[in-house]
Motif scaffolding. Structure first.
Motif, PDB file in Angstrom:
ATOM      1  N   VAL A   1       0.858  -1.180   0.000  1.00 13.03           N
ATOM      2  CA  VAL A   1       0.000   0.000   0.000  1.00 13.03           C
ATOM      3  C   VAL A   1       0.891   1.225   0.000  1.00 13.03           C
ATOM      4  N   ALA A   2       0.642   2.153  -0.941  1.00 13.94           N
ATOM      5  CA  ALA A   2       1.530   3.299  -1.093  1.00 13.94           C
ATOM      6  C   ALA A   2       1.505   4.207   0.122  1.00 13.94           C
ATOM      7  N   ASP A   3       0.339   4.495   0.645  1.00 11.26           N
ATOM      8  CA  ASP A   3       0.266   5.329   1.846  1.00 11.26           C
ATOM      9  C   ASP A   3      -1.019   5.017   2.595  1.00 11.26           C
ATOM     10  N   LEU A   4      -1.073   5.493   3.814  1.00 13.84           N
ATOM     11  CA  LEU A   4      -2.236   5.318   4.667  1.00 13.84           C
ATOM     12  C   LEU A   4      -2.700   6.724   5.018  1.00 13.84           C
ATOM     13  N   SER A   5      -3.869   7.123   4.495  1.00  4.51           N
ATOM     14  CA  SER A   5      -4.293   8.508   4.597  1.00  4.51           C
ATOM     15  C   SER A   5      -5.683   8.631   5.196  1.00  4.51           C
ATOM     16  N   TRP A   6      -5.975   9.839   5.664  1.00  4.50           N
ATOM     17  CA  TRP A   6      -7.295  10.162   6.194  1.00  4.50           C
ATOM     18  C   TRP A   6      -7.653  11.553   5.702  1.00  4.50           C
ATOM     19  N   TRP A   7      -8.677  11.637   4.861  1.00  4.91           N
ATOM     20  CA  TRP A   7      -9.158  12.913   4.363  1.00  4.91           C
ATOM     21  C   TRP A   7     -10.263  13.413   5.288  1.00  4.91           C
ATOM     22  N   VAL A   8     -10.124  14.633   5.777  1.00  2.00           N
ATOM     23  CA  VAL A   8     -11.106  15.225   6.681  1.00  2.00           C
ATOM     24  C   VAL A   8     -11.586  16.529   6.052  1.00  2.00           C
ATOM     25  N   GLY A   9     -12.880  16.633   5.783  1.00  2.00           N
ATOM     26  CA  GLY A   9     -13.417  17.837   5.159  1.00  2.00           C
ATOM     27  C   GLY A   9     -14.850  18.065   5.583  1.00  2.00           C
ATOM     28  N   GLU A  10     -15.523  18.933   4.842  1.00  2.00           N
ATOM     29  CA  GLU A  10     -16.916  19.217   5.135  1.00  2.00           C
ATOM     30  C   GLU A  10     -17.782  18.028   4.742  1.00  2.00           C
ATOM     31  N   ASP A  11     -18.712  17.677   5.623  1.00  2.00           N
ATOM     32  CA  ASP A  11     -19.709  16.659   5.309  1.00  2.00           C
ATOM     33  C   ASP A  11     -21.083  17.310   5.317  1.00  2.00           C
TER      34      ASP A  11
ATOM     35  N   ARG B   1     -30.355  21.387   4.765  1.00  2.00           N
ATOM     36  CA  ARG B   1     -29.165  20.554   4.861  1.00  2.00           C
ATOM     37  C   ARG B   1     -28.122  21.340   5.648  1.00  2.00           C
ATOM     38  N   TYR B   2     -27.298  20.632   6.374  1.00  2.00           N
ATOM     39  CA  TYR B   2     -26.347  21.255   7.271  1.00  2.00           C
ATOM     40  C   TYR B   2     -24.930  20.824   6.906  1.00  2.00           C
ATOM     41  N   VAL B   3     -23.969  21.622   7.368  1.00  2.00           N
ATOM     42  CA  VAL B   3     -22.569  21.350   7.082  1.00  2.00           C
ATOM     43  C   VAL B   3     -21.873  20.944   8.380  1.00  2.00           C
ATOM     44  N   LEU B   4     -21.161  19.839   8.323  1.00  2.00           N
ATOM     45  CA  LEU B   4     -20.378  19.358   9.453  1.00  2.00           C
ATOM     46  C   LEU B   4     -18.907  19.653   9.179  1.00  2.00           C
ATOM     47  N   LYS B   5     -18.265  20.413  10.077  1.00  2.00           N
ATOM     48  CA  LYS B   5     -16.861  20.791   9.910  1.00  2.00           C
ATOM     49  C   LYS B   5     -16.068  20.380  11.139  1.00  2.00           C
ATOM     50  N   PRO B   6     -15.756  19.114  11.282  1.00  2.00           N
ATOM     51  CA  PRO B   6     -15.016  18.681  12.472  1.00  2.00           C
ATOM     52  C   PRO B   6     -13.586  19.207  12.463  1.00  2.00           C
TER      53      PRO B   6
ATOM     54  N   PRO C   1     -13.259  22.306   0.727  1.00  2.00           N
ATOM     55  CA  PRO C   1     -12.052  22.245   1.552  1.00  2.00           C
ATOM     56  C   PRO C   1     -11.891  20.912   2.266  1.00  2.00           C
ATOM     57  N   SER C   2     -10.655  20.468   2.363  1.00  2.00           N
ATOM     58  CA  SER C   2     -10.345  19.240   3.094  1.00  2.00           C
ATOM     59  C   SER C   2      -8.873  19.269   3.478  1.00  2.00           C
ATOM     60  N   THR C   3      -8.543  18.506   4.494  1.00  2.00           N
ATOM     61  CA  THR C   3      -7.149  18.305   4.881  1.00  2.00           C
ATOM     62  C   THR C   3      -6.876  16.808   4.884  1.00  2.00           C
ATOM     63  N   ARG C   4      -5.611  16.467   4.744  1.00  2.00           N
ATOM     64  CA  ARG C   4      -5.224  15.072   4.644  1.00  2.00           C
ATOM     65  C   ARG C   4      -4.168  14.759   5.698  1.00  2.00           C
ATOM     66  N   TYR C   5      -4.407  13.694   6.442  1.00  2.00           N
ATOM     67  CA  TYR C   5      -3.419  13.190   7.391  1.00  2.00           C
ATOM     68  C   TYR C   5      -2.778  11.943   6.784  1.00  2.00           C
ATOM     69  N   ILE C   6      -1.456  11.903   6.770  1.00  2.00           N
ATOM     70  CA  ILE C   6      -0.709  10.800   6.177  1.00  2.00           C
ATOM     71  C   ILE C   6       0.066  10.080   7.271  1.00  2.00           C
TER      72      ILE C   6
ATOM     73  N   LEU D   1     -20.589  12.254  15.107  1.00  2.00           N
ATOM     74  CA  LEU D   1     -19.358  11.543  14.754  1.00  2.00           C
ATOM     75  C   LEU D   1     -19.377  11.246  13.259  1.00  2.00           C
ATOM     76  N   PRO D   2     -18.456  11.856  12.466  1.00  2.00           N
ATOM     77  CA  PRO D   2     -18.371  11.497  11.041  1.00  2.00           C
ATOM     78  C   PRO D   2     -17.955  10.035  10.897  1.00  2.00           C
ATOM     79  N   LEU D   3     -18.479   9.363   9.867  1.00  2.00           N
ATOM     80  CA  LEU D   3     -18.179   7.948   9.674  1.00  2.00           C
ATOM     81  C   LEU D   3     -17.004   7.709   8.731  1.00  2.00           C
ATOM     82  N   GLY D   4     -16.239   8.760   8.407  1.00  2.00           N
ATOM     83  CA  GLY D   4     -14.975   8.563   7.715  1.00  2.00           C
ATOM     84  C   GLY D   4     -13.880   8.375   8.751  1.00  2.00           C
ATOM     85  N   PHE D   5     -13.058   7.320   8.594  1.00  2.00           N
ATOM     86  CA  PHE D   5     -12.050   6.999   9.600  1.00  2.00           C
ATOM     87  C   PHE D   5     -10.669   6.915   8.968  1.00  2.00           C
ATOM     88  N   PRO D   6      -9.611   7.107   9.757  1.00  2.00           N
ATOM     89  CA  PRO D   6      -8.249   6.922   9.221  1.00  2.00           C
ATOM     90  C   PRO D   6      -8.078   5.535   8.609  1.00  2.00           C
TER      91      PRO D   6
END
Length: 281
Positions: free
Chosen positions: A78-88, A100-105, A146-151, A193-198
């Protein structure tokens, strides 16, 4: 029809029914998700990815998440292990009265460990193999979406970072805090709790399990319908609840219609919920 022929026919039908029942049981057992977060999938399991998360709400409006990721890297690694966190987005406004609402954790205090897969490394007493390096890529933080990425990478023996996860089984423990997730949504005070996980891959089928240590029962929050917390979590496949509604296990599939789960705050909150921002375009 001769008696002998009739007996042979009946015997053939009975044998076919027995085989059908056995096959049905085998298929049922193969797709049945684990009953709790303490079970670990074997390397031969049909679902190569398992994520379990224990979520603790704090009186200051933050959520502490302890998550374990178990995955099988293919022969190519696997090239990398990432987690994208953005608006849901929660809810879909296809009519004027459907907000509709915006979630910005906001993520704070994130750390990760790789655990050993040796036989003496157990669920209750896992052996730590290495502390992972966590890098933040915020190059898309100011985009239209917008989103940020944790590697997450393994430190190299020479002081660098290993960018490829080798083939085989990997067990990763994450610990992080979510802020700005205690919201007032349409007059309801909810932890979200957003259901996107690392480490989560949208291409991989797997099992997900979330356990709340406190607060109200889990309510799934739809992403493409009228905003209404759903106690049945109808958008999730092979879902199962437990622990008085504070545990949810489901089968991850492509096209899932649930972006987050919500639950009422525990007693003794020391802060008010943040008004959820309604999406206007």
């Amino acid at each position: 029809m001769q008696p002998k022929t009739r007996l042979i026919l009946l015997g053939t039908i009975a044998a076919a029914l027995v085989i059908a029942v056995v096959v049905a049981i085998m298929v049922r057992d193969a797709v049945e998700p684990p009953s709790g977060t303490s079970e670990r999938l074997s390397e031969e399991a049909l679902t190569p990815e398992e994520i379990t998360a224990e979520v603790t709400p704090h009186s200051d409006g933050t959520l502490q998440v302890r998550q374990r990721l178990i995955f099988e890297a293919p022969p190519t690694g696997v090239a990398d292990l990432s987690w994208w966190v953005g608006e849901d987005q929660l809810g879909w406004r296809d009519e004027p009265d459907r907000p509709r609402y915006v979630l910005k954790p906001r993520i704070v205090d994130i750390a990760a460990l790789e655990l050993s897969t040796a036989a003496d490394s157990t669920q209750e007493n896992p052996a730590v193999e290495v502390e992972l390096t966590v890098d933040l890529d915020d190059s898309k933080a100011h985009d239209r979406f917008p989103s940020t990425r944790y590697i997450f990478t393994r430190p190299d023996v020479d002081g660098g970072s290993a960018t490829v996860w080798e083939a085989g089984r990997h067990v990763i423990d994450f610990s992080y805090t979510l802020d700005e997730v205690y919201l007032d949504i349409g007059g309801q005070a909810l932890f979200v709790l957003p259901l996107g996980f690392p480490g989560e891959s949208s291409q991989s089928r797997g099992v997900r399990s979330v356990t709340l240590t406190d607060g109200g029962e889990i309510r799934c929050l739809p992403s493409n319908g009228t905003f209404e917390p759903d106690a049945d979590c109808a958008g999730l496949d092979d879902r199962r609840s437990g622990q008085d509604g504070r545990e949810l296990t489901w089968r991850q599939e492509n096209g899932v219609r649930i972006k987050a789960i919500g639950f009422a705050p525990p007693e003794g909150m020391q802060t008010a919920p943040i008004p959820a921002q309604e999406k206007v375009s």
